[in-house]
Design an enzyme around this catalytic site. Sequence first.
Site, PDB file in Angstrom:
ATOM      1  N   ARG A 246       0.859  -1.174   0.000  1.00  0.00           N
ATOM      2  CA  ARG A 246       0.000   0.000   0.000  1.00  0.00           C
ATOM      3  C   ARG A 246       0.899   1.229   0.000  1.00  0.00           C
ATOM      4  NH1 ARG A 246      -3.490  -2.739  -1.521  1.00  0.00           N
ATOM      5  NH2 ARG A 246      -5.634  -2.986  -0.756  1.00  0.00           N
ATOM      6  N   GLU A 275      -2.806   7.591  -4.478  1.00  0.00           N
ATOM      7  CA  GLU A 275      -3.196   7.132  -5.809  1.00  0.00           C
ATOM      8  C   GLU A 275      -4.678   7.378  -6.079  1.00  0.00           C
ATOM      9  OE1 GLU A 275      -3.886   2.390  -5.503  1.00  0.00           O
ATOM     10  OE2 GLU A 275      -1.803   2.994  -5.215  1.00  0.00           O
ATOM     11  N   HIS A 293      -0.786   0.213  -9.918  1.00  0.00           N
ATOM     12  CA  HIS A 293      -1.465  -0.721  -9.017  1.00  0.00           C
ATOM     13  C   HIS A 293      -2.091  -1.883  -9.795  1.00  0.00           C
ATOM     14  CE1 HIS A 293      -3.508  -0.954  -4.821  1.00  0.00           C
ATOM     15  NE2 HIS A 293      -3.229  -2.160  -5.289  1.00  0.00           N
TER      16      HIS A 293
END
Length: 332
Positions: A246, A275, A293
């Site tokens: 993360r 993000e 991601h």
Amino acid sequence: MPNDRSALLIGGITHARKEWEQCSALLKLREYPSGSREEFLCKLKDGDYNDVVAVYRSNDSTSVTGPFDKELVQALPSSLRYICHNGAGYDNIDVPACSERGIEISSTPIAVNDATADIAMFLMLGALRRMHISLSNLRKGEWRGRNFALGHDPKDKVLGILGMGGIGQAVAHRARAFGMKIQYHNRKPLPADQAGDAKYVSFDDLLRTSDVISLNLALNPSTRHIISKAQFDMMKDGVVVVNTARGPIIDEAALVDALELGKVYSAGLDVFEEEPKIHAKLVENENVVLLPHVGTATWETQRDMELLVLDNLKSAVQGKGLITPIAEQKKK
């Protein structure tokens, strides 16, 4: 079995629609595929979901309802017993608020391990060889370009894995094939059959002695910014940092500084602190390999994740309990 109880699907289900529909043998199936947080809260307030005992949600469905924060959790119907979450990370769910209400949560470990570990190795190799420079030069028609430089081999490098859960162990398994020496830090050492030849070290020792550091731990209040200026200062000069966990685990501003000072040789990042926004200086830095991601973005893994969510849901409503409850709620 009478369908006097419901399961609610929030957002979409793409790869296991047939299996979701088969759950109608156990429960009445309801869906909230799109809408806003305000609309969802209104439906909760109006009692539209007062028969729902299980919710299927995902990280993507946060765009529909917003996070399952304390406000939303407190608005959930008293009938709700289970939140079956599609994702290895569940930082958009207020776990203490759920626990306070007796709501049990599952996630999707195991299903995500291989795909995420593959991306970690891709980023690791790309960062060691600083592949972004070669790739961008080639696309600009410059062949290797003026800024081409030799990279590093993974062989004999010390890989420090912070978070030796399923993904961390899968990274270690792959890294061994490249001749890397593995050490790790967890809340506690793993049993020998899980750790293999990986050496357990303290957090500080991992930072001080690793050539490459792979972040594979969950995001929670204790791990937010666990890697910041003080930690970068402890690392070896020329360390490589890889993050597929993360974004907020790393203080991005501190990472930018460490890269600019040369403390960090290169970085491979699949996740970011805010993000989809990315720190502009990370985008500009040619020593950073960036991905949007995509750690679990394969057909096979996405289907496996959806199936695991449904297996959790079915097991729970049949009175067998969740198959993969989150760590904070695992029964001792």
